[in-house]
Design an enzyme around this catalytic site. Sequence first.
Site, mmCIF file in Angstrom:
data_model
loop_
_atom_site.group_PDB
_atom_site.id
_atom_site.type_symbol
_atom_site.label_atom_id
_atom_site.label_comp_id
_atom_site.label_asym_id
_atom_site.label_seq_id
_atom_site.Cartn_x
_atom_site.Cartn_y
_atom_site.Cartn_z
ATOM 1 N N CYS A 123 -8.074 34.768 16.263
ATOM 2 C CA CYS A 123 -8.884 35.347 15.184
ATOM 3 C C CYS A 123 -8.115 35.419 13.878
ATOM 4 C CB CYS A 123 -9.399 36.716 15.587
ATOM 5 S SG CYS A 123 -10.866 36.565 16.611
ATOM 6 N N ALA A 153 -25.572 41.623 6.886
ATOM 7 C CA ALA A 153 -26.935 41.867 7.380
ATOM 8 C C ALA A 153 -26.963 41.904 8.899
ATOM 9 C CB ALA A 153 -27.889 40.792 6.875
ATOM 10 N N ASP A 199 -25.716 42.237 12.947
ATOM 11 C CA ASP A 199 -24.957 43.113 13.825
ATOM 12 C C ASP A 199 -23.937 42.222 14.530
ATOM 13 O OD1 ASP A 199 -24.436 45.523 15.071
ATOM 14 O OD2 ASP A 199 -26.571 46.027 15.063
ATOM 15 N N ASP A 200 -23.384 42.696 15.642
ATOM 16 C CA ASP A 200 -22.455 41.847 16.377
ATOM 17 C C ASP A 200 -23.164 40.674 17.025
ATOM 18 O OD1 ASP A 200 -20.365 43.276 15.587
ATOM 19 O OD2 ASP A 200 -20.227 44.511 17.371
ATOM 20 N N ASP A 221 -24.673 21.507 19.035
ATOM 21 C CA ASP A 221 -24.044 20.239 18.659
ATOM 22 C C ASP A 221 -23.005 20.479 17.580
ATOM 23 O OD1 ASP A 221 -23.891 17.486 19.136
ATOM 24 O OD2 ASP A 221 -26.069 17.454 19.354
ATOM 25 N N ASP A 246 -31.772 17.686 18.903
ATOM 26 C CA ASP A 246 -31.838 17.997 20.331
ATOM 27 C C ASP A 246 -33.145 18.704 20.667
ATOM 28 O OD1 ASP A 246 -29.495 16.902 21.243
ATOM 29 O OD2 ASP A 246 -28.298 18.676 20.765
ATOM 30 N N GLY A 265 -23.200 33.202 12.424
ATOM 31 C CA GLY A 265 -22.301 32.131 12.850
ATOM 32 C C GLY A 265 -20.867 32.607 12.883
ATOM 33 N N SER A 296 -16.854 31.301 11.440
ATOM 34 C CA SER A 296 -16.082 30.298 10.691
ATOM 35 C C SER A 296 -14.594 30.542 10.886
ATOM 36 C CB SER A 296 -16.456 30.348 9.213
ATOM 37 O OG SER A 296 -16.458 31.668 8.774
ATOM 38 N N ASP A 341 -32.836 11.962 22.087
ATOM 39 C CA ASP A 341 -32.282 11.518 20.807
ATOM 40 C C ASP A 341 -31.043 10.675 21.066
ATOM 41 O OD1 ASP A 341 -30.907 13.822 21.611
ATOM 42 O OD2 ASP A 341 -30.326 14.317 19.555
#
Length: 747
Positions: A411, A440, A442-443, A460, A483, A533, A535, A623
């Site tokens: 982390c 905005a 939560d976990d 993907d 997908d 997400g 990063s 695909d």
Amino acid sequence: MQPPAELRSDLVLVGGGHTHALALRMLAMRPLTGLRITLVSPASHTPYSGMLPGLVAGHYTFEETHIDLARLCQWAGVRFIEAEVTALDPAARRLALAGRPDIAYDLVSIDIGSGPEMDSVPGAREHAVPVKPVAGLWQRWRNLHQRVLERSGEEAYRIAVVGGGAGGVELSLAMAHRLADRPVGFDLWCGGAQILQGYNPRARAAVQAALERHGVAVHTASRVARVEPGCLQLEDGTRHPFAELFWCTGAAAAPWIAASGLSTDDGGFLAVRDTLQSPDDDRVFGAGDIAVQLDHPRPKAGVFAVRQAPALAQNLRARLLGRPLREHRPQRRFLSLVSLGDRRATADKGPFSLTGAWVWRWKDRIDRQFMAQFRALPARMAREGGDEVMARAGAPGPTTAAAGQMPCGGCGAKVGADALAAALDRLSRDFPEHCAGPGAGDDAVPIPAGRSGALLQSIDLLRELVADPWVMGRIAANHALSDLYACGARPLSALAAVVLPFASPGLLQRELEQLLAGALHEFAAVECRLAGGHSMQGGELAIGFVINGQPMRPDGRLLPKRGLAPGDRLLLTKPLGTGTLFAAHMQQRADGRAIRAAIDMMLVSNSSAAELALTFNAGAATDVTGFGLLGHLLEMLGADRGARLDLARLPLLEGALAGMSAGTLSTMHAANTLAERALQRGDAVDEGRLQMLFDPQTSGGLLIGVAADRAVELQRALVQAGYGAAAIIGEVTRYDPMNGAARVRCQ
Ligand SMILES: Cc1cc2nc3c(=O)[nH]c(=O)nc-3n(C[C@H](O)[C@H](O)[C@H](O)COP(=O)(O)OP(=O)(O)OC[C@H]3O[C@@H](n4cnc5c(N)ncnc54)[C@H](O)[C@@H]3O)c2cc1C
């Protein structure tokens, strides 16, 4: 172990003009650690002005006269953004781009050339062909040339050129030479008392003689007052018809330069000091036609743009390293070589002039030498151990890691909270419906409730394929959405997973913003919400998405991957070839136009194709991505189905077959060829086309199996929906593993 270099500064080069192409090459030969360079230009190819008349005259090909900026950037490790800049905000240090989000810079250099002045003559913009941008001129000339060749009548056809400078004269002579055996007349309209102002009388006389020899009627002291369809009117009121009109008058500047508030001259050209910096803002550099050196103004000519390149490269470096800048003194006199259409040229310098075929050969040699610099690109110097740029181009700014320290993993490699919050704050304002703002979430985030039916989820992830982060974000989003489409599902929400190369917080924020803005561009178009997400920082860029969705059909039925019946036809919605093309791009062997076309293909969403597959009651779909067409087809066929493929019908991207036939393969290709065991090749199959079956695709098309009686209609509907390359590529057969025959036969 050396810690990976952290990016600290953004240098943005606006316009792939003569100065920037050369300066970029120079900067790449001595790379600066911590510097990210971006080139923004509207097309992958930029013309070399000296050879333009020769291109029109038919002496050179397009490739011989254009620099492939996409390829140059790939070699130089520079990001290429194929876009047009429309505004500059020096206070915010941002550039607005047409049709996409703006970008930030720490240092910017502008070399966008100039266009002919058209606005002072009513009707000129509507009815004349401007000599620049050259891409437009070239297209119009090719169309005109074709039209003239196809004309059968002997009736005269008049082509007019407005502008008696070197550009207008050379263009008239080049066209007249090319159409010498056709019934075409040429008029050269010149507002001044004589053509080629500033040239010596001997040079002018030689050019006059060439114009006469080529049948170009020269009209001096003839200022055009207005242009109507097929007719121009002079200031004296006389009217003169034309079939095509080319506009080649004095230069005009793009209006956004003056609108930036930076000092300009009376014509709106960017004022620069002899260091090539704006007097108002030393983070803004300018060169070529668009810039005017206040203390040493010179005519607008490529020769001055070329000569500014070493000074520009050196001064950009110096500014980034906090070192003193040098002053550039343009030469007073310069050698002008005017081509006379028929492989002859006139040289003009001061009072001297020479004319002849050997002068053209001399010019030809100089021009080819210039272009050779961009064709045979040398090995670059190592990136490590070079000079390090200061943080944010001289301005004190935080960096993420202490100098010399290995970046942390786990982390500890997360993108800092401030950079993340700032990027999300901006994006949630631009995409209020589709992007969760900072803080905005939560976990964990709830998946939006859709209609009834199963929830689907897929993931993907891609490594960097194109250096333009906005386009990369769009491709990654499209790729991940596919997908769901392949299953006949509609996306509801997405979670991003992003790895960004180590950089200062400011640069991380910029990169994240561009990547996610690209993804949101795609998500917003299909009402998919980016809910959150994760990063991280790492050695190289990677971006992917988890996508959640629901069946498109109200009754919840999905589009299965298997279940095809013998006789079903196989349709492919998009062309193949991204694997070989991007392998060639990495080796600087691909043409920038082919890469552009491949990117455009990857940006086509599979959403409508999936809807059509459902409408036509397709039996199965998938695909086509990393395993290549054959790998994905085998997945579809299951245990008891085979297929017959018609290789000649495979839709292919431009340039892909050439790359494949030359043996340029994606690194994934070899693994994909394991599927060859299932293949039986017919007699005399094209080896290049056969290898296309193993080419891994990024954001490839859907492979759809549909009953034979609906296949042609589905193909038509796909073409109408924008999948222009959609093709029926084969049919499903019965397969019995016991009889020893190959599962897939191709012819
Ligand atoms: C027919 C003709 C023949 C000529 N022959 C000669 C000659 O023999 N010798 C000579 O010295 N000069 C010649 N010139 C003049 C010469 O073309 C210019 O002086 C020269 O091209 C200027 O170079 P530059 O670097 O300023 O920009 P350019 O070479 O014009 O390049 C500008 C680049 O910027 C890009 N661009 C434009 N707008 C934007 C934007 N908004 N955002 C991002 N990118 C942008 C363009 O696509 C292009 O790639 C000729 C001109 C013409 C028309």
